[in-house]
Design an enzyme around this catalytic site. Structure first.
Site, PDB file in Angstrom:
ATOM      1  CE  LYS A   7      -2.890  -2.922   0.030  1.00 62.03           C
ATOM      2  NZ  LYS A   7      -2.473  -4.429  -0.256  1.00 62.03           N
ATOM      3  CG  HIS A  58     -24.442  16.647   1.007  1.00 60.21           C
ATOM      4  ND1 HIS A  58     -24.436  16.015  -0.355  1.00 60.21           N
ATOM      5  CD2 HIS A  58     -24.230  18.026   0.494  1.00 60.21           C
ATOM      6  CE1 HIS A  58     -24.339  16.653  -1.103  1.00 60.21           C
ATOM      7  NE2 HIS A  58     -24.304  18.184  -0.658  1.00 60.21           N
TER       8      HIS A  58
HETATM    9  P1  NAI Z   1      -5.633 -15.469  -5.283  1.00 60.17           P
HETATM   10  O1  NAI Z   1      -6.315 -16.706  -4.905  1.00 60.17           O
HETATM   11  O2  NAI Z   1      -6.196 -14.144  -4.738  1.00 60.17           O
HETATM   12  O3  NAI Z   1      -5.680 -15.378  -6.873  1.00 60.17           O
HETATM   13  C1  NAI Z   1      -4.789 -16.389  -7.490  1.00 60.17           C
HETATM   14  C2  NAI Z   1      -5.370 -16.356  -9.055  1.00 60.17           C
HETATM   15  O4  NAI Z   1      -4.309 -17.059  -9.839  1.00 60.17           O
HETATM   16  C3  NAI Z   1      -6.795 -16.572  -9.372  1.00 60.17           C
HETATM   17  O5  NAI Z   1      -7.348 -15.824  -9.894  1.00 60.17           O
HETATM   18  C4  NAI Z   1      -6.519 -17.985 -10.131  1.00 60.17           C
HETATM   19  O6  NAI Z   1      -7.235 -18.446 -10.855  1.00 60.17           O
HETATM   20  C5  NAI Z   1      -5.134 -17.721 -10.786  1.00 60.17           C
HETATM   21  N1  NAI Z   1      -4.268 -18.749 -11.097  1.00 60.17           N
HETATM   22  C6  NAI Z   1      -4.214 -19.978 -10.308  1.00 60.17           C
HETATM   23  N2  NAI Z   1      -3.114 -20.843 -11.071  1.00 60.17           N
HETATM   24  C7  NAI Z   1      -2.951 -20.174 -12.268  1.00 60.17           C
HETATM   25  C8  NAI Z   1      -2.125 -20.501 -13.374  1.00 60.17           C
HETATM   26  N3  NAI Z   1      -1.512 -21.380 -13.323  1.00 60.17           N
HETATM   27  N4  NAI Z   1      -1.979 -19.676 -14.297  1.00 60.17           N
HETATM   28  C9  NAI Z   1      -2.819 -18.259 -14.398  1.00 60.17           C
HETATM   29  N5  NAI Z   1      -3.492 -18.051 -13.309  1.00 60.17           N
HETATM   30  C10 NAI Z   1      -3.481 -19.033 -12.331  1.00 60.17           C
HETATM   31  O7  NAI Z   1      -4.365 -15.541  -4.675  1.00 60.17           O
HETATM   32  P2  NAI Z   1      -3.080 -14.305  -4.634  1.00 60.17           P
HETATM   33  O8  NAI Z   1      -3.387 -13.113  -5.608  1.00 60.17           O
HETATM   34  O9  NAI Z   1      -1.802 -14.946  -4.975  1.00 60.17           O
HETATM   35  O10 NAI Z   1      -3.488 -13.910  -3.214  1.00 60.17           O
HETATM   36  C11 NAI Z   1      -3.037 -14.777  -2.199  1.00 60.17           C
HETATM   37  C12 NAI Z   1      -3.887 -14.616  -0.936  1.00 60.17           C
HETATM   38  O11 NAI Z   1      -3.251 -13.273  -0.383  1.00 60.17           O
HETATM   39  C13 NAI Z   1      -5.184 -14.570  -1.072  1.00 60.17           C
HETATM   40  O12 NAI Z   1      -5.825 -15.202  -0.227  1.00 60.17           O
HETATM   41  C14 NAI Z   1      -5.501 -12.907  -0.704  1.00 60.17           C
HETATM   42  O13 NAI Z   1      -6.850 -12.809  -0.299  1.00 60.17           O
HETATM   43  C15 NAI Z   1      -4.599 -12.343   0.093  1.00 60.17           C
HETATM   44  N6  NAI Z   1      -4.056 -11.016  -0.233  1.00 60.17           N
HETATM   45  C16 NAI Z   1      -5.031  -9.993   0.159  1.00 60.17           C
HETATM   46  C17 NAI Z   1      -4.963  -8.781   0.032  1.00 60.17           C
HETATM   47  C18 NAI Z   1      -5.871  -7.789   0.417  1.00 60.17           C
HETATM   48  O14 NAI Z   1      -6.808  -8.367   1.341  1.00 60.17           O
HETATM   49  N7  NAI Z   1      -6.043  -6.627  -0.112  1.00 60.17           N
HETATM   50  C19 NAI Z   1      -3.945  -8.385  -0.990  1.00 60.17           C
HETATM   51  C20 NAI Z   1      -3.033  -9.418  -1.324  1.00 60.17           C
HETATM   52  C21 NAI Z   1      -3.112 -10.634  -1.019  1.00 60.17           C
END
Ligand code: NAI
Length: 463
Positions: free
Chosen positions: A47, A439
């Protein structure tokens, strides 16, 4: 009562402080910096980088709001990195101070279970210490998952931790995975002048987000110059003359993109390999520690919280689970309720949601109504130069109870708390609309979206 907490992230340190407040004798073991992934290589540093790139975008758009810049606006990557370290260090030392004030003993080292009431801590100098406990809380977090794609170990292929500490702002970046991490890093690097490509295996991005909002986000990211490939499977990463080449297959056959760096962001896995938890009969499933709503594992006295349980990988969930575990250990009877957990994605504008998405309401066979308000009709959004967002309410048809709220707009991540509280209190549309909203605020649009559920919005044509 002697409590050992393994891991000093937002799960572990909060649990340690809460247990200490309630009178426990707490030892917290952490092998790296206090604050865990969130403070050191996750929520906070990302962030900080986002704040800089958003500010840059706003400065570039200055003429639209009557601000002219004479001279060049440039990116000082080292300066951004220094600011990131300063913010992180301030927060980490804050955690250290809070633990000290609460008389939590912090040991720098790696813990593993020796028995169901004993951990062995190996310290950095090689010495070790055995600690017997009445209760333990495992809060060991998660690490990036790297899929078995050929070439994923090549230099230049990075995970989110690597992306946060790059020496230079890369000229081009391919992101594998259009989830939260992928989309947030795309939002960091694209405004900084890096050519970003996202390759996602599903037909849409941000899988858990309400589909209408994930489509709006995708359209916005593409309009900002990000190349997006959905329904694509990465087959190989190889070295090329400009860095790396990512080969993938999709609807249009075999494709490839070249870039200086490749960020793998396809999810995270729990970090329990060296704990020897299973050896001490702690049950796991697909690598995650199994827990009930009280955060108890199957072994009496041992609790687990946060990402290592795989329940909902969010810092605020880990902290809440930490409080539940600590209070149960200290004789209370607390349960985790995931119904009101807000989820936030830090794009520009932000995304925030709580409760059911429209897809989930359909899947569950719920008779639902929708109320939507476009932020183009909200004064504060226009003042802030953001007019493509929406607020969407999903309510139960019979009682008008609020079941889900989804926001794509400025300050979404702050506004969502009203919606979380509404769901927590089983509020109805009437209770939202009879609450006076100030508002001019973006918050007014929450009330308008709730009014729109029954086609009674004032500041738009109800259809
Ligand atoms: P994610 O589970 O959110 O997204 C992974 C994405 O990669 C999915 O859309 C999936 O379909 C795709 N994917 C999987 N295998 C693939 C492949 N071989 N080729 C192409 N696409 C593929 O996981 P992410 O983004 O790595 O985040 C990990 C964790 O960290 C999550 O649980 C997330 O909620 C958390 N996180 C939360 C944040 C927030 O609250 N703002 C910020 C960053 C992470």
């Amino acid at each position: 009562m002697k409590l050992v907490v393994i891991g000093g992230g937002p799960g572990g340190y909060v649990a340690a402080i809460r247990a200490a407040q309630l009178g426990a004798d707490v030892t917290l073991v952490e092998k790296e910096a206090l604050g865990g992934t969130c403070l050191n290589v996750g929520c906070i540093p990302t962030k900080v980088l986002l704040h800089s790139s958003e500010l840059l975008e706003e400065i570039r758009g200055g003429e639209e709001i009557g601000i002219k810049i004479d001279g060049k606006v440039t990116v000082d990557w080292k300066g951004i990195q220094n600011r990131k370290s300063n913010v992180v260090n301030k927060l980490v030392s804050g955690v250290k101070g809070l633990l000290a004030v609460n008389k939590v003993k912090v040991i720098k080292g790696t813990a593993k279970f020796k028995a169901k009431d004993t951990v062995l801590i190996t310290k950095q100098d090689g010495s070790s210490e055995k600690i017997k406990f009445d209760n333990a809380i495992i809060a060991s977090g998660s690490v990036p998952f790297i899929p078995p794609i050929e070439g994923s170990k090549l230099p230049g292929v990075i995970d989110s931790t690597g992306a946060l500490s790059l020496e230079n702002n890369p000229k081009s970046l391919v992101i594998i995975g259009g989830g939260v991490i992928g989309v947030e890093f795309a939002s960091i690097f694209n405004p900084l002048g890096c050519k970003v490509t996202i390759i996602e295996m599903l037909p849409y991005i941000l899988p858990p987000v309400d589909r209408e909002i994930s489509e709006l986000t995708k359209t916005k990211l593409v309009s900002e110059g990000i190349d997006m490939y959905n329904n694509c499977k990465v087959t190989k990463i190889e070295e090329s003359k400009d860095g790396l080449k990512v080969l993938f297959t999709g609807d249009n056959g075999e494709l490839s993109v070249e870039a200086e760096k490749v960020l793998v962001a396809v999810g995270r896995r729990s970090n329990i390999v060296n704990l020897e938890a299973e050896k001490n009969d702690i049950k796991t499933e697909r690598g995650f520690i199994l827990v009930n709503d009280k955060m108890e594992t199957n072994v009496r006295g041992i609790y687990a919280i946060g990402d290592c349980t795989g329940k909902n990988m969010l810092a605020h969930v880990a902290s809440d689970q930490g409080v539940v575990a600590a209070e149960n250990i200290m004789g209370k009877n607390k349960k985790m309720d995931y119904k009101t957990v807000p989820a936030c994605v830090y794009t520009k504008p932000e995304i925030a949601s709580v409760g059911l998405t429209e897809e989930q309401a359909k899947e569950k066979g719920i008779d639902y109504k929708i109320g939507k308000f476009p932020l183009a009709a909200n004064g504060k959004s226009l003042i802030m130069g953001e007019n493509g967002g929406i607020i969407k309410f999903i309510t139960d048809k019979k009682y008008d109870e609020v079941l889900g709220v989804h926001i794509f707009g400025p300050r979404a991540t702050d506004l969502i708390t009203e919606a979380a509280l509404a769901i927590r209190l089983e509020a109805t549309v009437e209770e939202i609309v009879s609450t006076v909203h100030a508002h001019p605020t973006i918050g007014e649009a929450m009330r308008e979206a709730a009014l729109a559920v029954n086609k009674e919005a004032i500041h738009m044509v109800n259809r």
